[in-house]
Every structure is written in structure tokens, then in C-alpha cells.
Design a protein around this motif. Structure first.
Motif, PDB file in Angstrom:
ATOM      1  N   TYR A  58       0.729  -1.268  -0.056  1.00 25.74           N
ATOM      2  CA  TYR A  58       0.037  -0.251  -0.204  1.00 25.74           C
ATOM      3  C   TYR A  58       0.641   1.189   0.102  1.00 25.74           C
ATOM      4  CZ  TYR A  58      -3.739   3.283   1.640  1.00 25.74           C
ATOM      5  OH  TYR A  58      -4.432   4.574   1.631  1.00 25.74           O
ATOM      6  N   LEU A 121     -12.177   0.110   6.342  1.00 22.73           N
ATOM      7  CA  LEU A 121     -11.111  -0.717   5.728  1.00 22.73           C
ATOM      8  C   LEU A 121     -10.320   0.014   4.862  1.00 22.73           C
ATOM      9  CD1 LEU A 121     -12.394  -4.341   6.130  1.00 22.73           C
ATOM     10  CD2 LEU A 121     -10.934  -3.204   7.842  1.00 22.73           C
ATOM     11  N   VAL A 122      -8.807   0.120   5.058  1.00 23.61           N
ATOM     12  CA  VAL A 122      -8.251   0.801   3.851  1.00 23.61           C
ATOM     13  C   VAL A 122      -8.124  -0.146   2.753  1.00 23.61           C
ATOM     14  CG1 VAL A 122      -6.231   1.735   3.410  1.00 23.61           C
ATOM     15  CG2 VAL A 122      -7.001   2.012   5.724  1.00 23.61           C
ATOM     16  N   GLN A 123      -8.460   0.228   1.622  1.00 19.12           N
ATOM     17  CA  GLN A 123      -8.419  -0.723   0.283  1.00 19.12           C
ATOM     18  C   GLN A 123      -7.206  -0.400  -0.441  1.00 19.12           C
ATOM     19  OE1 GLN A 123     -10.501  -2.868  -0.919  1.00 19.12           O
ATOM     20  NE2 GLN A 123     -11.704  -2.678   0.980  1.00 19.12           N
ATOM     21  N   THR A 215      -4.222 -10.676   1.249  1.00 24.16           N
ATOM     22  CA  THR A 215      -4.426  -9.227   1.321  1.00 24.16           C
ATOM     23  C   THR A 215      -4.019  -8.698   0.104  1.00 24.16           C
ATOM     24  OG1 THR A 215      -2.206  -8.818   2.310  1.00 24.16           O
ATOM     25  CG2 THR A 215      -4.283  -8.953   3.953  1.00 24.16           C
ATOM     26  N   SER A 220      -7.539  -7.471  -0.916  1.00 22.42           N
ATOM     27  CA  SER A 220      -6.921  -6.108  -1.442  1.00 22.42           C
ATOM     28  C   SER A 220      -7.001  -5.270  -0.172  1.00 22.42           C
ATOM     29  CB  SER A 220      -7.381  -5.494  -2.572  1.00 22.42           C
ATOM     30  OG  SER A 220      -8.981  -5.090  -2.373  1.00 22.42           O
ATOM     31  N   THR A 221      -7.243  -5.809   1.202  1.00 24.62           N
ATOM     32  CA  THR A 221      -7.513  -5.070   2.222  1.00 24.62           C
ATOM     33  C   THR A 221      -6.894  -5.864   3.519  1.00 24.62           C
ATOM     34  OG1 THR A 221      -8.730  -3.688   3.749  1.00 24.62           O
ATOM     35  CG2 THR A 221      -9.677  -5.661   2.895  1.00 24.62           C
ATOM     36  N   TYR A 222      -6.705  -5.319   4.518  1.00 26.92           N
ATOM     37  CA  TYR A 222      -6.277  -6.374   5.817  1.00 26.92           C
ATOM     38  C   TYR A 222      -7.466  -5.866   6.885  1.00 26.92           C
ATOM     39  CZ  TYR A 222      -4.388  -8.001  10.072  1.00 26.92           C
ATOM     40  OH  TYR A 222      -4.002  -8.650  11.065  1.00 26.92           O
TER      41      TYR A 222
END
Length: 311
Positions: A58, A121-123, A215, A220-222
Motif C-alpha cells: 500500500y 477498511l483501507v483498500q 491481502t 486487497s485489504t487487511y
């Protein structure tokens, strides 16, 4: 029912995709157990690989750098396991459980420090699907096997490479002897301690990559709990696969099928609580161990501490 049958190619494609993290982690556990180390801390190794891989990818914008650093993070954590179990001869199960407890807490704390304590959530980006020319156009089979990410192709390539290593190379046979009779292997010139540390490095790297797959390819996120016990399913796959790469592949494909199947069942039966379908892979894992895992004997020195001075 007709809708479900029509969705079979998608279900099998999802099964092959969801098999990948299980396959990577199970192969790592195979290398560990072939050296006499039973590592039940696979969930923790996957978690740290998933988190570190996502953060690095990221922040840098480079997905493969995320995979590499995720593998390195798994190695670093597993070297703690190696020091405790190989050098200090601490109980392997206890250390593995400690890793499972420690790393999710570290990952969640670090996530809040880096991204803040927000509810969303951060993508990030995810690896693209690569369709192999001609092969991907084969009816039914092409969509299932030949439209996957590059990381998935590399994971499946590791199977024949592992078979060749364990059966065709002298170094592979020496490696296996450490898990069978380390005292005898030492008398034949095999460095048992070094082999066990090497096993921990390989196991940590593959488990870290397996976590990164979740991820960087799958979601594609955690999120906290993203591993969801897959490390224990991978451990069961090693037993179910009789400690062989080809057997592990079959077991992981079977477990991956139930994982992919339950995701599609959530779509087709939305009136049923989704938690019910999420149980399927774990229920099958328990049943597989009960009916097929009993009586299977792995490496003879599995889980036993090695004292170099003993003969």
C-alpha cells in the motif's frame, strides 16, 4: 439448483484460487515437519505476512515488494520459534501457540497506529488475473486453472519442485533423515541444527507469502481475523496428505473447494445466516482428520527436541 450447476465453473475457479494460501502454508509446514518441527503457529505467521505485505504494498505501490517483505516478516517471526525450539529445546506446541496469540495483537495495534482508528477498511491494489493464451480458452477447464494470478501459478509450480527435491536430490534425502532420526543423520555428517533452522526459514517464508496472498490477491485489504484459522487447515492438509507434496495438493484442493463453495452458497441462499456456510471448511477439516487422519504416521522424530550430545 440449475443456477448452482451453471455456477460450477466459478465455484471451481474460486476453489483453485482459495487453495493457494493453504497450499503455500501447508508446503511450509511440510518442510518444517520433514525436519522434525511441528509448527502450529502457522496462523500467526500468516497474519504477520498478511499485514506487513499489505502495508508495504500500500505504501510503496509495489505488490511484489509487499510479497517479498511479507515473506521476510514470516521468516523473522519463525526464527524466534527456531531459537526457542531448536536452540533452547522449548516445547514446540507452546511456542507455536504463543506466536498465534502474539502476532494478531501486534498487527492490529500497528494497523491502528499506521492507518488510524477508523471504522472503514483501507483498500489497496490487488494482483491482476493472468489468462494463459490458448489454455485459458479451453471450455470449463481453462477458466478454472488458467485464469489465476501469477502468485497462484508459482504456488502450484512449487509442488513438482518439492517432489523433485525430496525424492531425487541427495540433499533432499538428507533433509528428510533429520525428521526421521536426527542422531543417525548427525553421524552421517548432516548438520541437524542448521537443517532445522533452514526448515524454519522456508516455513516462515511460505507462510508469510500465503498470508500476503490473502491481502494482495484475495481481498486487497487487511482486517483483523483475515486468516480465519487457515493455518490450522493447512496443518490438517499436511496430515491428510500424508506428508507428501502431491498429497498436500489434493488435500488443499479439497479444502479449497469447500471454502469456495461456501462463498457461493452465501450468494444463492441469502436467507440462511452466512455464519452457517462459513463453518463448512472447518467442519470438513475435522471430519477429514477423524476419518482419514487417524493412524497416519509422519516423520518419526516429529515434535521431539534434539540434543546434539545425545547418541
Amino acid at each position: 439448483m440449475d443456477v448452482l450447476i451453471a455456477a460450477l465453473p466459478d465455484i471451481f475457479a474460486a476453489s483453485v484460487r482459495m487453495c493457494v494460501p493453504l497450499l503455500l502454508v501447508a508446503l511450509g509446514e511440510l518442510y518444517s515437519e520433514r525436519a522434525g518441527l511441528v509448527n502450529i503457529g502457522l496462523d500467526g505467521l500468516m497474519t504477520i505476512g498478511a499485514f506487513i505485505g499489505f502495508v508495504v504494498a500500500y505504501k510503496s505501490g509495489n505488490l511484489w515488494l509487499g510479497v517479498l517483505v511479507g515473506a521476510c516478516s514470516g521468516v523473522l517471526v519463525n526464527l524466534i520459534y527456531a531459537f526457542c525450539t531448536v536452540t533452547l529445546c522449548v516445547n514446540q506446541v507452546v511456542v507455536g501457540m504463543a506466536i498465534n496469540i502474539l502476532t494478531p495483537g501486534i498487527a492490529m495495534f500497528a494497523y491502528k497506529i499506521i492507518f488510524g482508528d477508523s471504522s472503514g477498511l483501507v483498500q489497496g491494489a490487488s494482483m491482476p488475473i493472468i489468462a494463459i493464451p490458448f489454455l485459458s480458452d479451453i471450455p470449463f477447464i481453462g477458466k478454472i486453472f488458467f485464469r489465476q494470478s501469477l502468485l497462484a501459478y508459482l504456488a502450484y509450480l512449487a509442488i513438482p519442485l518439492s517432489i523433485i527435491f525430496f525424492t531425487k536430490f541427495r540433499s533432499g534425502l538428507s533433509y528428510r533423515s533429520v525428521g526421521e532420526n536426527p542422531q543417525a543423520a548427525e553421524t552421517l555428517g548432516v548438520n541437524v541444527i542448521r537443517t532445522k533452522y533452514l526448515a524454519c526459514i522456508v516455513c516462515g517464508a511460505l507462510a508469510g507469502i500465503g498470508g500476503s496472498f490473502l491481502t494482495l490477491v484475495y481481498t486487497s485489504t487487511y482486517a483483523d481475523g483475515i486468516v480465519a484459522g487457515r493455518g490450522f487447515i493447512a496443518l490438517a492438509a499436511v496430515i491428510f496428505g500424508r506428508w507428501s507434496p502431491q498429497g498436500i495438493l489434493g488435500a488443499c484442493l479439497l479444502f479449497g473447494f469447500f471454502d469456495g463453495f461456501q462463498i457461493n452458497l452465501q450468494i444463492f441462499a441469502q436467507q440462511v445466516p452466512y455464519q452457517f456456510f462459513q463453518m463448512l471448511p472447518y467442519v470438513f477439516t475435522i471430519l477429514a482428520l477423524v476419518f482419514f487422519g487417524a493412524g497416519k504416521i509422519g516423520p518419526k522424530a516429529n515434535g521431539q527436541p534434539y540434543y546434539r550430545e545425545s547418541r
